[in-house]
Scaffold this active site. Structure first.
Site, PDB file in Angstrom:
ATOM      1  N   SER A 174       0.834  -1.163   0.033  1.00  0.00           N
ATOM      2  CA  SER A 174       0.001   0.063   0.051  1.00  0.00           C
ATOM      3  C   SER A 174       0.828   1.202   0.124  1.00  0.00           C
ATOM      4  O   SER A 174       0.392   2.179  -0.530  1.00  0.00           O
ATOM      5  CB  SER A 174      -1.168   0.150   1.212  1.00  0.00           C
ATOM      6  OG  SER A 174      -0.245  -0.024   2.483  1.00  0.00           O
ATOM      7  N   ASN A 186       3.484  -5.143   5.792  1.00  0.00           N
ATOM      8  CA  ASN A 186       2.639  -6.265   6.146  1.00  0.00           C
ATOM      9  C   ASN A 186       3.095  -7.340   6.915  1.00  0.00           C
ATOM     10  O   ASN A 186       2.147  -7.981   7.505  1.00  0.00           O
ATOM     11  CB  ASN A 186       1.548  -6.397   4.942  1.00  0.00           C
ATOM     12  CG  ASN A 186       0.871  -5.369   4.467  1.00  0.00           C
ATOM     13  OD1 ASN A 186       0.071  -4.614   5.166  1.00  0.00           O
ATOM     14  ND2 ASN A 186       0.978  -4.892   3.201  1.00  0.00           N
ATOM     15  N   ASP A 243      -4.907   7.092   9.803  1.00  0.00           N
ATOM     16  CA  ASP A 243      -4.640   5.725  10.312  1.00  0.00           C
ATOM     17  C   ASP A 243      -3.146   5.743  11.011  1.00  0.00           C
ATOM     18  O   ASP A 243      -3.002   4.693  11.751  1.00  0.00           O
ATOM     19  CB  ASP A 243      -4.859   4.713   9.220  1.00  0.00           C
ATOM     20  CG  ASP A 243      -3.595   4.868   8.380  1.00  0.00           C
ATOM     21  OD1 ASP A 243      -2.854   5.756   8.475  1.00  0.00           O
ATOM     22  OD2 ASP A 243      -4.022   4.269   7.022  1.00  0.00           O
ATOM     23  N   HIS A 251      -0.005   5.331   7.121  1.00  0.00           N
ATOM     24  CA  HIS A 251       0.116   5.428   5.805  1.00  0.00           C
ATOM     25  C   HIS A 251       0.531   6.739   5.610  1.00  0.00           C
ATOM     26  O   HIS A 251      -0.116   7.884   6.015  1.00  0.00           O
ATOM     27  CB  HIS A 251      -1.018   5.217   4.913  1.00  0.00           C
ATOM     28  CG  HIS A 251      -1.115   3.628   4.661  1.00  0.00           C
ATOM     29  ND1 HIS A 251      -1.999   3.085   5.684  1.00  0.00           N
ATOM     30  CD2 HIS A 251      -0.912   2.694   3.685  1.00  0.00           C
ATOM     31  CE1 HIS A 251      -2.226   1.749   5.255  1.00  0.00           C
ATOM     32  NE2 HIS A 251      -1.195   1.562   4.321  1.00  0.00           N
ATOM     33  N   GLY A 310      -2.022  -4.369   1.146  1.00  0.00           N
ATOM     34  CA  GLY A 310      -2.168  -5.635   1.841  1.00  0.00           C
ATOM     35  C   GLY A 310      -1.226  -6.632   1.406  1.00  0.00           C
ATOM     36  O   GLY A 310      -1.063  -7.642   2.009  1.00  0.00           O
TER      37      GLY A 310
END
Length: 225
Positions: free
Chosen positions: A41, A106, A193, A196, A78
């Site tokens: 991502s 991840n 979040d 990111h 992801g």
């Protein structure tokens, strides 16, 4: 009449000579290269408009440098290192001249054994090596959530593999977000979040990684020559 006839060829010769001298004095245009950015991502541009993601901003930065580089977004939100390994073969099309590898975030979030992540990254680098493609390997730094042994193993796999495969190397994708080396200052460059980067954060990452991408493009040209 005789004067005019004899002057014509001489004029053409003079023009041809001038053109040849002009070409010799003009720098050759750099050969355009295609680089694929294999990632998750962070590469894909999660949570951002398409023109504000990592690949789009890096492409703009490269264009501003007249780099003659076409950057392909092969980021999948992801994705783990296993996902990158599963799709690297079809990501490296005949048009690709070099690869940026930015995976592992991840794996870290899921607490995957760094030995497994290392094996997957090795497989990706072997795929590039088999095609004689230069690579820029971009690492990450683990938090201490899983203990010091996990952190040491995770952090070490990137420089170890870069040395093993003789790749270009950037230590930490997210490091440019911390001002003056203070991680707490990164918050203003992150999305809600807390994971990111926002558009300003991406711009900082691009400024830091851009020169390494130029090095990758140069390596790709050297390999094609």
């Amino acid at each position: 009449m005789l004067t005019n006839l004899s002057y014509g060829p001489r004029l053409r010769e003079a023009k041809a000579l001038a053109a040849a001298l002009f070409l010799l004095a003009t720098p050759a245009t750099a050969q355009e290269v295609t680089l694929v950015a294999l990632g998750d991502s962070l590469t894909q541009g999660y949570g951002l408009p398409e023109d504000e993601g990592f690949v789009a901003q890096m492409q703009d930065w490269l264009d501003a440098q007249d780099a003659e580089v076409s950057l392909v977004n092969a980021g999948v939100s992801g994705d783990t290192t296993a996902g990158g390994l599963a799709r690297v073969e079809w990501s490296l099309t005949d048009e690709v001249d070099g690869m940026i590898v930015a995976l592992g975030g991840n794996d870290l979030l899921r607490g995957i054994d760094p030995a497994v992540s290392r094996t997957n990254l090795r497989g990706i680098l072997e795929a590039a090596e088999g095609r004689d493609l230069p690579v820029l390997l971009v690492g990450l730094e683990a938090t201490g959530n899983y203990g010091p042994d996990y952190k040491d193993a995770f952090d070490a796999m990137y420089p170890d593999l870069a040395a093993e495969f003789d790749t270009l190397y950037a230590e930490n994708f997210l490091a440019p977000l911390a001002e003056d080396g203070e991680p707490a200052t990164a918050r203003r460059f992150l999305q809600a979040d807390g994971i990111h980067p926002n558009a300003k954060g991406v711009a900082r990452i691009v400024e830091a990684l851009g020169p390494r991408v130029l090095d990758l493009a140069q390596a790709a040209r050297a390999g094609d020559s």
